[in-house]
Write a protein that holds these residues in place. Structure first.
Motif: not given
Length: 439
Positions: A7, A60, A142, A252, A256
């Motif tokens: 992320e 992400a 996400s 999150g 995913i």
């Protein structure tokens, strides 16, 4: 096998690895770095404890890079929607659609939520991972997968799920829209979002679920029991080894993984942003298809070749059989150019087909004129209206008498050389043309 979720957010970078075994997903490792620490991120991505050779890597990005809009197209195929959305939204986005990459979320009511981001911005983040030798198979955000975090009672009504980066609003379990937070006070942004829904849309938010760092922050007293940390399910808690706090912080990333496993991940890694591994897979599929097509052609040609060889052998065998039959019929003749043609010709001669003369009738009349002094005909040839005889006679006078009698049947009767045999008999040959009445 596992998933590595990276992320890249405004507030920092998070790398989380999940190990997958059957239906079981376990978080093995998670590391977070502050914003701007690219050197630390590259060092983290090179960590052998985090990376595995067969992992599926998904990037992400911050939702601030994305935009969304509701559309109503009569399509459910996401591949076709990706091709049509740039044309459908051309002139209605802040930037040229040629510079954007699109995907969509198909809803059950026949509408779609179109989602897009800038190719340049997303490509820059992909290249950052590629410098660490990582080519992500997916690029998403996400919050586009948060529906997998909703509790069972969220199937009806309107719910808002938020973390410090943004909020996603769900109606009847489907994503209505999302918005990103820019202020340092995300709680204020959430309150404004809820008020805007009530005033402009007439939608009352039944619950506000908080994720990430928001789940550990004090909840405003005036919200009553509407605002609360996201309920942690038994499955989600088990993924993070019973650590509820870590489950809320990394929910999150798990969403995913769940979306990817269910096949409904919003993924911008296509078209101009397609990964090298995807292109390689496509080339491999094309190579396999081409190989199978070539193999099929090879089998067809091999089959034709075998058929041709069998037919050739059969024809050769037939030619040999015809040659054997020809030599048996005509042992004294030299090898003919066309053995089949000659045999057919001889058959026609014997049958009198060419002149339409019935041979049996001619032979009967020849027998009638033979007389007692003619010992026999040992060769008779009828070729159209031409008759040729070879036979034996008791005397030469008998041959002369036969010639006279043959005048009733033949025109132009001619007697060939007469040879006298030791026993006093004579051999002769006779030829003539059939009269009209003799045919």
């Amino acid at each position: 096998m596992g998933f590595l979720i990276i992320e890249l957010l405004r507030r920092g970078a998070i790398a989380t690895r999940f190990r997958v075994s059957g239906r079981t997903v376990i978080c093995e490792e998670s590391e977070e770095l502050p914003a701007g620490d690219e050197a630390g991120l590259l060092q983290l991505l090179h960590s052998p404890s985090l990376r595995r050779e067969n992992d599926t890597v998904i990037l992400a990005v911050d939702p601030a890079l994305l935009s969304c809009r509701e559309t109503a197209l009569p399509l459910t195929d996401k591949r076709k929607l990706r091709e049509i959305l740039p044309l459908e939204l051309k002139g209605e986005t802040a930037c040229d659609t040629d510079d954007q990459i699109f995907d969509s979320i198909v809803r059950g009511n026949g509408t779609q939520l179109a989602v897009w981001g800038g190719k340049r911005e997303l490509s820059a983040r992909i290249e950052l991972l590629q410098t660490a030798g990582i080519d992500p198979q997916g690029v998403t955000a996400s919050l586009l997968a948060w529906r997998h975090l909703l509790p069972p009672d969220a199937a009806g009504g309107t719910f808002l799920v938020a973390d410090p980066s943004g909020a996603a609003i769900y109606r009847d379990g489907e994503l209505l829209f999302f918005r990103t937070f820019w202020s340092p006070e995300p709680m204020t942004d959430i309150r404004q979002t809820v008020m805007a829904l009530e005033l402009t849309e007439g939608v009352n938010v039944a619950r506000v679920y908080l994720l990430g760092e928001l789940a550990g922050m004090p909840i405003p007293a005036e919200t009553g029991d509407v605002w609360m940390p996201l309920p942690v399910s038994t499955e989600l808690e088990g993924v993070f080894g019973g650590d509820r706090r870590l489950a809320l912080l990394r929910a999150g990333a798990w969403a995913i993984v769940r979306a990817a496993r269910k096949g409904d991940l919003v993924n911008f890694r296509h078209g101009d942003l397609a990964s090298a591994s995807d292109s390689l897979r496509v080339r491999k599929k094309l190579f396999v298809s081409a190989f199978l097509a070539a193999l099929a052609l090879l089998i067809i040609f091999a089959d034709l070749g075998l058929r041709y060889e069998f037919v050739r052998k059969d024809l050769d065998s037939l030619d040999k059989s015809i040659g054997t039959v020809y030599r048996e019929i005509f042992p004294n003749r030299k090898k003919a150019m066309d053995e089949v043609g000659e045999v057919k010709s001889e058959i026609r001669k014997l049958s009198g087909i060419s002149a339409g003369v019935p041979p049996l009738a001619v032979l009967k009349k020849l027998a009638e004129i033979k007389g007692n002094d003619i010992l026999g005909f040992y060769e008779t040839e009828i070729d159209g209206d031409q008759v040729r005889l070879k036979g034996d006679a008791a005397t030469i006078q008998a041959v002369t008498d036969l010639k006279n009698r043959a005048g009733s049947l033949l025109n132009g009767v001619e007697v060939g050389e007469i040879k006298t045999k030791p026993d006093g008999s004579s051999s002769f040959s006779l030829r003539g043309t059939l009269k009209e009445g003799g045919r």
